[in-house]
Enzyme design. Structure first.
Site, PDB file in Angstrom:
ATOM      1  N   GLY A   1       0.902  -1.178   0.569  1.00 50.70           N
ATOM      2  CA  GLY A   1       0.172  -0.379   0.006  1.00 50.70           C
ATOM      3  C   GLY A   1       1.290   1.125  -0.243  1.00 50.70           C
ATOM      4  O   GLY A   1       2.037   1.169   0.167  1.00 50.70           O
TER       5      GLY A   1
ATOM      6  N   ARG B   1       3.628   5.988   2.565  1.00 50.68           N
ATOM      7  CA  ARG B   1       3.994   7.786   1.812  1.00 50.68           C
ATOM      8  C   ARG B   1       3.575   8.411   1.309  1.00 50.68           C
ATOM      9  O   ARG B   1       4.025   9.279   0.737  1.00 50.68           O
ATOM     10  CB  ARG B   1       5.391   7.960   2.415  1.00 50.68           C
TER      11      ARG B   1
ATOM     12  N   ASP C   1       4.997  -4.244  -7.253  1.00 49.27           N
ATOM     13  CA  ASP C   1       4.075  -2.824  -6.939  1.00 49.27           C
ATOM     14  C   ASP C   1       4.646  -1.159  -7.538  1.00 49.27           C
ATOM     15  O   ASP C   1       4.356  -0.613  -7.378  1.00 49.27           O
ATOM     16  CB  ASP C   1       4.384  -2.473  -5.311  1.00 49.27           C
TER      17      ASP C   1
HETATM   18  P1  AMP Z   1       9.170   1.085  -2.878  1.00 52.91           P
HETATM   19  O1  AMP Z   1       9.777  -0.536  -3.051  1.00 52.91           O
HETATM   20  O2  AMP Z   1      10.526   2.184  -2.154  1.00 52.91           O
HETATM   21  O3  AMP Z   1       8.011   1.582  -4.189  1.00 52.91           O
HETATM   22  O4  AMP Z   1       8.314   0.495  -1.481  1.00 52.91           O
HETATM   23  C1  AMP Z   1       7.849  -0.896  -0.949  1.00 52.91           C
HETATM   24  C2  AMP Z   1       6.238  -0.458  -0.279  1.00 52.91           C
HETATM   25  O5  AMP Z   1       7.665   0.227   0.890  1.00 52.91           O
HETATM   26  C3  AMP Z   1       6.060   0.947  -0.356  1.00 52.91           C
HETATM   27  O6  AMP Z   1       4.040   0.033   0.370  1.00 52.91           O
HETATM   28  C4  AMP Z   1       5.994   2.058   0.113  1.00 52.91           C
HETATM   29  O7  AMP Z   1       5.228   2.526   0.067  1.00 52.91           O
HETATM   30  C5  AMP Z   1       6.801   1.726   1.258  1.00 52.91           C
HETATM   31  N1  AMP Z   1       7.214   2.878   1.969  1.00 52.91           N
HETATM   32  C6  AMP Z   1       8.942   2.607   1.631  1.00 52.91           C
HETATM   33  N2  AMP Z   1       9.353   3.573   2.092  1.00 52.91           N
HETATM   34  C7  AMP Z   1       8.336   3.912   3.576  1.00 52.91           C
HETATM   35  C8  AMP Z   1       8.315   5.075   4.395  1.00 52.91           C
HETATM   36  N3  AMP Z   1       9.835   6.058   4.924  1.00 52.91           N
HETATM   37  N4  AMP Z   1       7.709   4.615   5.081  1.00 52.91           N
HETATM   38  C9  AMP Z   1       6.618   3.957   4.937  1.00 52.91           C
HETATM   39  N5  AMP Z   1       6.115   3.490   3.635  1.00 52.91           N
HETATM   40  C10 AMP Z   1       7.328   3.428   2.986  1.00 52.91           C
HETATM   41 MG    MG Z   2       6.513   1.430  -4.480  1.00 55.16          MG
END
Ligand code: AMP
Ligand code: MG
Length: 496
Positions: free
Chosen positions: A102, A105, A263
């Site tokens: 989900g 952020r 995702d």
């Molecule tokens: P990403 O690989 O950066 O696209 O992130 C994978 C998942 O981790 C997604 O659900 C992002 O929203 C969540 N995510 C990444 N960084 C953060 C953060 N600093 N705080 C909250 N959720 C995060």
């Molecule tokens: Mg992502």
């Protein structure tokens, strides 16, 4: 669940009052998102503003200048008409089913009518959401500048991407490997829906929601699928084709995404979620830009296959709607022809070949082999090749190689292929297909280092430059040079 933002609030400034919010995503219903309020960012300041995009979206020149916009896009003041929410999705991360993820952020403010059609506006880094898991909901200045610049660089290169309107920063501290400061990127796209949104409902056997989502995507973005015998198979096919074109564009320009989890795959075939991405410096087909990717799953030369793997997951997720496995497999098949054809077409353009001839594939393959064997700088090679001339010699290109014998053999093969091609036409095609400027890691690093000291001028300079990367910009050629030695030691991981 918190009630929706009070949309009856007095407009906070005339420019914002003109925005026509339509917010169709909320129409999907509460199974798809959680409404929430962005978390304020203390004493925000502008880091980067994309005035060209603001104009394209019809926001008016004043919009990105106002203190109210700064407050609103930092999460400090609600914008009338918005219905902020975080959406739920799941996904496969590094080949493993990760369950619910989900918007951890990202907060969708809503959708506005623009001269470019409806566009969603999303804040990335605006605080905790229901899907933040172990995260803090924040983004750091470094990664926000990278996303801001790279999404615009991709757009300038003609590659489908989400875009970024601005970055706002704050002195608020954020803990990563070291203490950094927080920032928010305001992103825009027709939709931020990912493959993972479909996987989410499919894995939970929520087939009614899966259908609602697929119908929404078809009705809004792929209405031609409605007329197909099997609309959901048609959806899978059109997404496969868009993704194939996107992969061809990435490979041709030497772009590594770094985290091609399901995702992070857009249902519209956009480049989305800029993290540890990199434009290749020296050509290394096995280059892995993400230091967290220990197995090299998302190496440059694996991206096209990884995209196919991800499409397979999307097909699996859509199976309850497609019903017949054969139809799903047939829809995916198109990727296997569209991707190589699209890549060949892009590489022919880079070589200055306006039409297709037998032997072109062999020439393209031998070019890649030669570049890899000599570890030639990818961007500089192609740009110098625009001036390649079989008659007058080609020292600027030859100087990039240490194995001159192999280069000479290749140059002969290339010269023969060029013989019948009109040279003015060729030069024109090549200069439009081989950018002079890409956002190399070290350029981003230099802008980030200055920005950490509150000098945002390089962010601005790079933004303007990268919006027209095929132009010469004679006063900016320092940004088109070889990377410095320290560029190889820049380590960028998932943590941002
Ligand atoms: P990403 O690989 O950066 O696209 O992130 C994978 C998942 O981790 C997604 O659900 C992002 O929203 C969540 N995510 C990444 N960084 C953060 C953060 N600093 N705080 C909250 N959720 C995060
Ligand atoms: Mg992502």
């Amino acid at each position: 669940m918190r009630p929706a933002t009070d949309t009856a609030a007095r407009p906070i400034n005339p420019a914002q009052a003109e925005l026509k919010w339509i917010n169709t995503f909320t129409g999907l219903g509460p199974d798809f998102y959680t409404e929430l309020t962005p978390q304020p960012l203390p004493s925000p300041y502008w880091v980067g503003r994309n005035r060209a995009l603001a104009r394209e979206l019809g926001l008016g020149d004043a919009w990105l200048e106002s203190a109210e916009t700064l407050a609103a896009l930092s999460g400090n003041q609600p914008l009338p008409g918005t219905q902020p929410l975080a959406s739920v999705y799941s996904g496969h991360q590094f080949g493993v089913w990760a369950g619910q993820l989900g918007d951890g952020r990202a907060i969708l403010l809503g959708e506005i009518e623009t001269p470019q059609g409806p566009q969603e506006i999303q804040l990335k880094g605006a605080g905790l959401t229901s899907y933040s898991r172990m995260g803090d909901g924040r983004a750091v200045l470094r990664s926000s500048i990278r996303e801001f610049l790279c999404s615009e660089a991709m757009h300038g290169l003609g590659i489908p991407t989400t875009r970024a309107l601005c970055v706002t920063g704050s002195d608020a501290k954020v803990r990563r490997e070291e203490i950094e400061t927080a920032a928010v990127v305001t992103r825009t796209a027709p939709s931020f829906i990912r493959f993972g949104h479909f996987e989410h409902f499919s894995h939970r056997n929520q087939h009614a929601q899966l259908k609602t989502l697929a119908d929404y995507v078809i009705d809004r973005f792929y209405p031609e699928c409605r007329d197909a015998k099997q609309p959901y198979a048609a959806l899978l096919q059109v997404v496969s084709e868009r993704t194939a074109h996107l992969m061809a564009a990435w490979q041709a320009v030497g772009f590594c995404h770094g985290v091609m989890n399901t995702d992070n795959m857009s249902i519209l075939g956009l480049t989305i979620d800029y993290g540890p991405f990199q434009f290749l410096d020296a050509f290394d087909p096995g280059h892995v830009c993400n230091h967290s990717d220990e197995q090299g799953r998302y190496a440059y030369n694996k991206q096209p296959n990884m995209a196919y793997w991800n499409l397979f997951c999307l097909g699996q997720a859509l199976l309850p709607l497609i019903e017949n496995q054969e139809d799903a497999l047939a829809a995916l098949e198109s990727y296997k022809t569209v991707f190589p054809d699209a890549l060949q077409a892009r590489m022919r353009a880079k070589l200055g070949l306006p039409d297709e001839q037998a032997g072109d594939k062999e020439l393209i393959d031998s070019t890649f082999r030669l570049l890899a064997a000599n570890k030639v700088d990818y961007t500089i090679f192609w740009r110098r090749l625009c001036a390649f001339n079989a008659q007058s010699g080609h020292a600027p290109v030859r100087d990039l190689f240490f194995d001159l014998e192999s280069f000479n053999a290749w140059a002969l093969q290339y010269s023969e292929r060029l013989a019948p091609v009109d040279s003015a036409h060729r030069a024109d095609l090549m200069l439009k297909s081989n950018p002079k400027y890409v956002l190399r890691n070290h350029l981003g690093e230099e802008a980030i280092t200055a920005a950490k000291l509150k000098d945002f001028s390089q962010v601005d300079t790079l933004l303007t430059l990268l919006q027209s990367p095929f132009d010469e910009h004679p006063e900016q050629t320092s940004f088109a040079g070889f990377p410095p030695d320290w560029a190889a030691s820049i380590a960028i991981s998932c943590s941002s």
